[in-house]
Scaffold this motif. Structure first.
Motif, PDB file in Angstrom:
ATOM      1  N   ARG A  73       0.953  -1.325  -0.003  1.00 32.79           N
ATOM      2  CA  ARG A  73       0.050   0.025  -0.237  1.00 32.79           C
ATOM      3  C   ARG A  73       0.909   1.147   0.076  1.00 32.79           C
ATOM      4  O   ARG A  73       1.769   1.238   0.832  1.00 32.79           O
ATOM      5  CB  ARG A  73      -0.912  -0.055   1.181  1.00 32.79           C
ATOM      6  N   THR A 126      -9.640  -7.851  -5.545  1.00 33.73           N
ATOM      7  CA  THR A 126      -9.835  -7.789  -4.154  1.00 33.73           C
ATOM      8  C   THR A 126     -10.949  -8.668  -3.372  1.00 33.73           C
ATOM      9  O   THR A 126     -12.003  -9.155  -4.274  1.00 33.73           O
ATOM     10  CB  THR A 126     -10.179  -6.433  -3.783  1.00 33.73           C
ATOM     11  N   ILE A 127     -10.698  -9.112  -2.409  1.00 32.54           N
ATOM     12  CA  ILE A 127     -11.843 -10.044  -1.528  1.00 32.54           C
ATOM     13  C   ILE A 127     -13.045  -9.062  -1.335  1.00 32.54           C
ATOM     14  O   ILE A 127     -14.270  -9.763  -1.075  1.00 32.54           O
ATOM     15  CB  ILE A 127     -11.540 -10.679  -0.585  1.00 32.54           C
ATOM     16  N   ASP A 128     -13.138  -7.776  -1.539  1.00 34.00           N
ATOM     17  CA  ASP A 128     -14.161  -7.057  -0.915  1.00 34.00           C
ATOM     18  C   ASP A 128     -15.309  -6.730  -1.890  1.00 34.00           C
ATOM     19  O   ASP A 128     -16.372  -6.295  -1.546  1.00 34.00           O
ATOM     20  CB  ASP A 128     -13.590  -5.408  -0.715  1.00 34.00           C
ATOM     21  N   MET A 170     -14.373  -9.189   6.792  1.00 36.50           N
ATOM     22  CA  MET A 170     -13.822  -8.018   5.769  1.00 36.50           C
ATOM     23  C   MET A 170     -14.978  -7.532   5.050  1.00 36.50           C
ATOM     24  O   MET A 170     -15.936  -7.781   4.799  1.00 36.50           O
ATOM     25  CB  MET A 170     -12.418  -8.414   5.400  1.00 36.50           C
ATOM     26  N   GLY A 171     -14.328  -6.520   4.204  1.00 38.44           N
ATOM     27  CA  GLY A 171     -15.130  -5.695   3.252  1.00 38.44           C
ATOM     28  C   GLY A 171     -14.755  -4.271   3.183  1.00 38.44           C
ATOM     29  O   GLY A 171     -15.531  -3.599   2.069  1.00 38.44           O
ATOM     30  N   ARG A 172     -14.022  -3.911   4.002  1.00 35.51           N
ATOM     31  CA  ARG A 172     -13.834  -2.386   3.807  1.00 35.51           C
ATOM     32  C   ARG A 172     -15.161  -1.757   4.292  1.00 35.51           C
ATOM     33  O   ARG A 172     -15.808  -1.896   5.100  1.00 35.51           O
ATOM     34  CB  ARG A 172     -13.021  -1.979   2.728  1.00 35.51           C
ATOM     35  N   GLU A 223     -16.913  -5.556   9.227  1.00 32.82           N
ATOM     36  CA  GLU A 223     -15.517  -4.707   9.750  1.00 32.82           C
ATOM     37  C   GLU A 223     -16.093  -3.205   9.866  1.00 32.82           C
ATOM     38  O   GLU A 223     -16.876  -2.798   8.702  1.00 32.82           O
ATOM     39  CB  GLU A 223     -14.345  -5.133   9.432  1.00 32.82           C
ATOM     40  N   ARG A 250      -7.612 -11.595   8.435  1.00 35.62           N
ATOM     41  CA  ARG A 250      -6.907 -11.979   7.306  1.00 35.62           C
ATOM     42  C   ARG A 250      -6.850 -13.197   6.608  1.00 35.62           C
ATOM     43  O   ARG A 250      -6.443 -13.544   5.817  1.00 35.62           O
ATOM     44  CB  ARG A 250      -5.556 -11.097   7.194  1.00 35.62           C
ATOM     45  N   ARG A 253      -8.170 -13.708   3.322  1.00 32.65           N
ATOM     46  CA  ARG A 253      -7.584 -13.484   2.302  1.00 32.65           C
ATOM     47  C   ARG A 253      -6.881 -14.518   1.603  1.00 32.65           C
ATOM     48  O   ARG A 253      -6.298 -14.517   0.497  1.00 32.65           O
ATOM     49  CB  ARG A 253      -6.575 -12.268   2.511  1.00 32.65           C
TER      50      ARG A 253
END
Ligand code: F6P
Length: 320
Positions: A73, A126-128, A170-172, A223, A250, A253
């Protein structure tokens, strides 16, 4: 005409990134292009961590989780001095085009490189599942299966103790992982941006379940929304359910990509390379809409918002 193409992965790693990398390299070589990889995402690009690769590089990576060329990142990439340095690295290697596999942040980085004169192509990984220009991102299906696997196991222990279990996924800022997992698991509740917490209704439902001596209750929560430990305390107090919390983190992921993600990676990557074989290629992103592979100009794609299926929310309401 594009002769040399580089590929990088950026943002949170996702299962299927290696499958996409493999497909890009193989399709590029098939069309006679020189293929390169950039290690460590945009950070590696700025540092010139770039190597030329051949078919051997892609051996036995289709089923590997994570990203073999690593990710990073790099918020500083938004600074034009940094992105121009990255563009200069590509020019020094005489690389004409860059493919970036990642999410929204990756696309923004690619857009900056486009402005600096590099043809860029974005592939959603991305997993999101939060990228506006596609119905589905590489990695989402595998992460969803991982979550379901975990929830199945947690159900066993939850039921053995007649507990209410709160599971954070997760998922932001996107509720797709939570909503799809809730649907696939027949969860008693889901809390996410699209399905916010309605405390009174949740407590009422759990009290009723407790009164009916139901074996357990599973609530899936996105999350970054609330403190699940605090909510667990409240649930115990208000409903009498012995309540526990689990944060999957994580591990969502990791793991080998499922067949769906591998095939999605192949289809999207093939289109990415096809776009670069056109006479005058421009910067675009690829995606899948209604099971058709599509592409959009990158500047348009970065403004698109992920649309949550109304039908999905209604289905969850109906089945909970
Ligand atoms: O974008 C993928 C993702 O796993 C998000 O779901 C999560 O919010 C974020 O990355 C976590 O990032 P990091 O591993 O860098 O803390």
């Amino acid at each position: 005409m594009i002769r040399k193409i580089a590929v990088l992965t950026s943002g949170g790693d996702a299962p299927g990134m290696n499958a996409a990398l493999r497909a890009c390299i193989r399709a590029g070589l098939y069309y006679g292009k020189d293929m390169y990889v950039v290690y460590d995402g945009f950070r590696g690009l700025v540092e010139g961590n770039i190597i030329q690769v051949n078919k051997d590089f892609t051996q036995d990576i289709i089923n590997r989780g994570g990203t073999i060329i690593r990710s990073a990142r790099l918020p500083e990439f938004a600074n034009p001095d940094v992105s121009e340095k990255a563009a200069q690295q590509l020019k020094d290697f005489e690389i004409d085009a860059l493919i970036g596999i990642g999410g929204d942040g990756t696309y923004k980085g690619l857009e900056l490189l486009d402005k600096a004169g590099i043809v860029t192509i974005g592939i959603p990984g991305t997993i999101d599942n939060d990228v506006g220009s596609t119905d589905e991102t590489i990695g989402f299906s595998t992460a969803l299966n991982t979550i379901c696997d975990c929830v199945d196991k947690l159900k066993d222990t939850s039921g053995s103790h007649q507990r209410c279990t709160l599971i954070e996924v997760m998922g932001r800022d996107c509720g797709d992982l939570a909503m799809f997992a809730a649907l696939a698991e027949g969860a008693e509740g889901v809390i996410c941006v699209e399905h916010p917490l309605k405390e009174d209704a949740l407590f009422r439902k759990l009290r009723k379940m407790k009164a009916q001596n139901k074996s357990h209750a599973i609530i899936i929560i996105s999350e970054n929304l609330l403190d699940i430990k605090e909510l667990a305390k409240k649930i115990a107090l208000e409903t009498g359910f012995d309540t526990r919390t689990e944060v999957l983190g994580r591990l969502q992921r990791g793991g080998s990509p499922d067949a769906h993600d591998r095939i999605l990676a192949a289809r999207l990557s093939a289109r990415a390379i096809d776009l670069l074989t056109e006479k005058d290629p421009t910067s675009r992103v690829v995606g899948i809409k209604n099971n058709m592979i599509v592409d959009y100009p990158i500047a348009e794609a970065t403004k698109m918002k992920h649309v949550h299926t109304r039908g999905l929310r209604a289905l969850i309401d109906m089945l909970q």
